[in-house]
Design an enzyme around this catalytic site. Structure first.
Site, PDB file in Angstrom:
ATOM      1  N   GLU A 309       0.818  -1.218   0.000  1.00 42.01           N
ATOM      2  CA  GLU A 309       0.000   0.000   0.000  1.00 42.01           C
ATOM      3  C   GLU A 309       0.856   1.275   0.000  1.00 42.01           C
ATOM      4  O   GLU A 309       0.818   2.081   0.929  1.00 42.01           O
ATOM      5  CB  GLU A 309      -0.966  -0.004   1.186  1.00 42.01           C
ATOM      6  CG  GLU A 309      -1.957  -1.166   1.106  1.00 42.01           C
ATOM      7  CD  GLU A 309      -2.997  -1.181   2.199  1.00 42.01           C
ATOM      8  OE1 GLU A 309      -2.896  -0.364   3.145  1.00 42.01           O
ATOM      9  OE2 GLU A 309      -3.925  -2.015   2.129  1.00 42.01           O
ATOM     10  N   GLU A 429      -4.821  -8.447  -0.849  1.00 46.49           N
ATOM     11  CA  GLU A 429      -5.653  -8.458   0.350  1.00 46.49           C
ATOM     12  C   GLU A 429      -7.097  -8.281  -0.083  1.00 46.49           C
ATOM     13  O   GLU A 429      -7.384  -7.477  -0.971  1.00 46.49           O
ATOM     14  CB  GLU A 429      -5.283  -7.310   1.304  1.00 46.49           C
ATOM     15  CG  GLU A 429      -3.898  -7.386   1.908  1.00 46.49           C
ATOM     16  CD  GLU A 429      -3.602  -6.181   2.810  1.00 46.49           C
ATOM     17  OE1 GLU A 429      -4.566  -5.454   3.169  1.00 46.49           O
ATOM     18  OE2 GLU A 429      -2.430  -5.972   3.146  1.00 46.49           O
TER      19      GLU A 429
END
Length: 694
Positions: A309, A429
């Site tokens: 991220e 994810e």
């Protein structure tokens, strides 16, 4: 978190050719540095068979070191091996992984583990160890594999490999083989240590259980920030690296693909890259240099992901963010490739900015792929669903058409941007943000099941590999059991087929008065309805098109004494997939009473009487929205309010009152039965009083 989808046009990129890896000036410099640091190759003389050993000290500190040993069999197939060497400066092995190491003085023997005993011709195996030293730490002068001294060559009957660890890789096949995947979340990424965020120490039994449940890969999120030394070397703590290797080795031993990364480093220090390029680059380079060296001999089942991220501070627009990410990814790719061994072709996974799937993010990553021109790469994004549904805010209580279109739109964009160009995609994810066994009721179970089923289907039909984010909310790692077996069952079924669902998994029947029939809409999802288990069609239920109706007589029998709560559960069965469980619930509308408290502790006495809270609205007397997130009247479940069924209260959180003006506020509580109650609060400073509306 997935932000709202902007109206970007489709990507203008044409399918990219899969060309040979680019070699930049940076990669040449990194290769030179690695040669100067020293990858020590020990050789000697041998005859009929052949072997090659690469011995590397990947980390060294005063009195201790970490070594990696890669053995390539250049002779005939071996089933069971031992590698022997002699220390020349009194070193000692203190801890080993992927082999059993014994010693008699300076004579050392490393013996295969049960899972890596077989060494085919041209096959390689690697193991490592921590050791101690005093004075100096030279490499062993020679090694012997099963009694044969390794020279790096072989007799003509067994030709040597042309490039150990450097064969071609098939990224699409690897990513496909990784489906489905599972995250060992809140563990190696926890700060500061493995158990800091509530999970137990990882065991091989855990990884064996994950494999037995149908998973083919695991993602190991790893935060390195608290486990390395100071500049300029940023030396990774030997015990930490050994622990990471141990878990990787265990996973590989269970026939799992493994993906490792730099995880919370992304927001701890990498995010300062735009304003601190020199220091961040040095730290980033040193970490990936050490990680690459530590795993250079590992098989292709180990995959590297550059950054989790990625996000940046000190920038003014996304173009600057894209440029920063592209620069770091180029460093990562060039450095790993230059480290040699299996890293020359290892699959490298690159994220979009924020690992978000908005079209602009996807286009920017495609531009990176075009510039890198590396054939062994994959893209990764994360998916946590439509945000109001994922946290239960703004009335997002159901898996409705808006939620499904967000899912479909996201996966379609990803497929068109990458898969259709020959670049595989890993949804690194996925889950819903606020689904958690510690926060029951945030997402209604049946609505969650519908989301899980749809994610599996839409990912599978688009060729996307999914890796479930599990921070402990899905798998009880201590007991090695799923916290909700039905949740696992529908996820597992979605890997290969579809399951039928219904408009709800609950039928509410008033506790008093005559009982009437109740209906649900079936979502067949390509299946055919087979019936309700234990019930008779025509007598206990009827089906008209997609409308399922349970008769009054069946409900009367199943509800029994009609005491509050779930009185019975029936299963709708379909031609394939997982049955749909339907709870039959006896209830009366909830009642509430007056309360006095403060903005830090306020609870509304509530007799739920078999019902369950779905959401809450808050409005001022003039009809405007009250409280936080004032763009909606519906507040966030659990963050702003929370039912406590055992205490018969609804808690209003300090986070709610922090953004409520003095005066009166009307609360509307929505229950899953369809019932509603209204309640008036009066706030004056930190004092709060409340009473139900008649």
């Amino acid at each position: 978190m997935i932000s709202p989808i902007p109206a970007f046009p489709p990507s203008s990129h044409q399918p990219a050719s899969r060309r040979s890896p680019r070699r930049s000036i940076l990669s040449v410099l990194i290769a030179a540095v690695l040669m100067l640091v020293g990858v020590l190759v020990a050789t000697a003389a041998q005859a009929a068979a052949g072997c090659k050993v690469v011995y590397q000290v990947s980390s060294q500190w005063q009195g201790g070191f970490t070594a990696d040993v890669a053995v390539t069999n250049l002779g005939d197939t071996i089933n069971g091996w031992n590698l022997k060497w002699t220390w020349t400066a009194g070193q000692r092995v203190t801890q080993a992984w992927s082999s059993t190491v014994t010693a008699a003085g300076d004579q050392v023997t490393a013996t295969n583990a049960s899972w890596n005993a077989a060494l085919p011709t041209s096959g390689s195996v690697s193991f490592g160890f921590n050791g101690s030293w005093t004075g100096s730490n030279p490499a062993p002068a020679s090694f012997a594999l099963n009694g044969v001294t390794c020279t790096g060559g072989a007799t003509p009957t067994t030709p040597p490999p042309s490039d150990p660890g450097g064969g071609s890789s098939d990224p699409e096949a690897i990513v496909a083989a990784m489906q489905p995947g599972w995250n060992l979340g809140n563990t190696l990424d926890a700060i500061p240590d493995e158990t800091s965020w509530g999970n137990p120490l990882t065991t091989q039994a855990l990884l064996r259980h994950v494999k037995s449940q149908g998973y083919n890969s695991i993602r190991l999120p790893i935060t390195w920030s608290n486990h390395h030394g100071a500049a300029p070397n940023y030396t990774i703590d030997a015990a930490w690296l050994a622990r990471v290797k141990q878990i990787v080795d265990w996973a590989l031993a269970e026939d799992l693909y493994v993906m490792i990364n730099l995880h919370h480093d992304s927001w701890q220090w990498i995010n300062t890259y735009p304003t601190d390029r020199t220091n961040v680059t040095a730290r980033y380079t040193r970490l990936w240099t050490q990680i690459s060296a530590a795993f250079r001999a590992y098989p292709e089942e180990l995959v590297f992901e550059s950054i989790n991220e990625p996000q940046f501070a000190g920038t003014t627009d996304d173009q600057q963010n894209y440029q920063a990410l592209a620069e770091l990814d180029e460093i990562f790719v060039d450095l790993v490739r230059a480290s040699g061994g299996a890293n020359t072709t290892r699959l490298l996974v690159l994220p979009t900015l924020f690992t978000n799937a908005d079209q602009g993010r996807l286009d920017a990553l495609n531009a990176e792929f075009d510039a890198l021109d590396d054939p062994n790469v994959a893209a990764t994004v994360h998916f946590y669903g439509y945000w109001p549904f994922s946290v239960n805010i703004a009335g997002g209580t159901r898996y409705d058409a808006t939620v499904e279109q967000d899912l479909i739109g996201t996966f379609d964009r990803v497929k068109a941007s990458f898969v259709d160009r020959g670049i595989p995609v890993i949804i690194g994810e996925w889950a819903l943000l606020n689904w958690d066994h510690n926060r029951p009721g945030v997402i209604e179970r049946g609505e969650f099941l519908k989301f899980l089923e749809a994610v599996g289907y839409h990912a599978r039909t688009r060729g996307l590999t999914t890796m479930l984010w599990d921070a402990g909310q899905f798998l009880n790692r201590t007991e090695l059991r799923w916290r909700d077996q039905g949740v696992h069952d529908i996820i597992q079924a979605s890997w290969t087929t579809r399951s039928g669902t219904a408009s709800s998994d609950q039928i509410f029947v008033p506790r008093t008065g005559a009982i009437g029939s109740k209906s649900l809409t079936l979502n067949l999802n390509g299946t055919t309805f087979q019936g309700l288990t234990g019930l008779t069609q025509g007598t206990d239920y009827t089906v008209s098109g997609n409308n399922l109706t349970v008769t009054a007589s069946a409900l009367t029998r199943l509800l029994g004494d009609r005491s509050y709560g779930v009185r019975a559960t029936v299963e709708a069965r379909f031609s394939q997939g997982v049955p749909w469980r339907i709870n039959l619930i006896s209830y009366d509308p909830a009642t509430q009473s007056t309360a006095t408290g403060t903005t830090t502790a306020f609870a509304i006495p509530t007799q739920f009487r078999g019902d369950q809270l779905a959401t809450m609205e808050a409005k001022y007397a003039d009809g405007s929205n009250a409280g936080p997130a004032n763009w909606t009247s519906y507040k966030e479940f659990w963050t702003h309010f929370q039912p406590d069924y055992s205490a018969n209260t609804i808690l209003l959180k300090p986070e709610f009152f922090a953004e409520v003006n003095d005066g009166t506020v009307t609360l509307t509580f929505h229950f899953w039965s369809g019932a509603r109650t209204t309640y008036t609060l009066t706030k004056s400073g930190t004092t709060v009083t409340g009473a139900p509306n008649s």
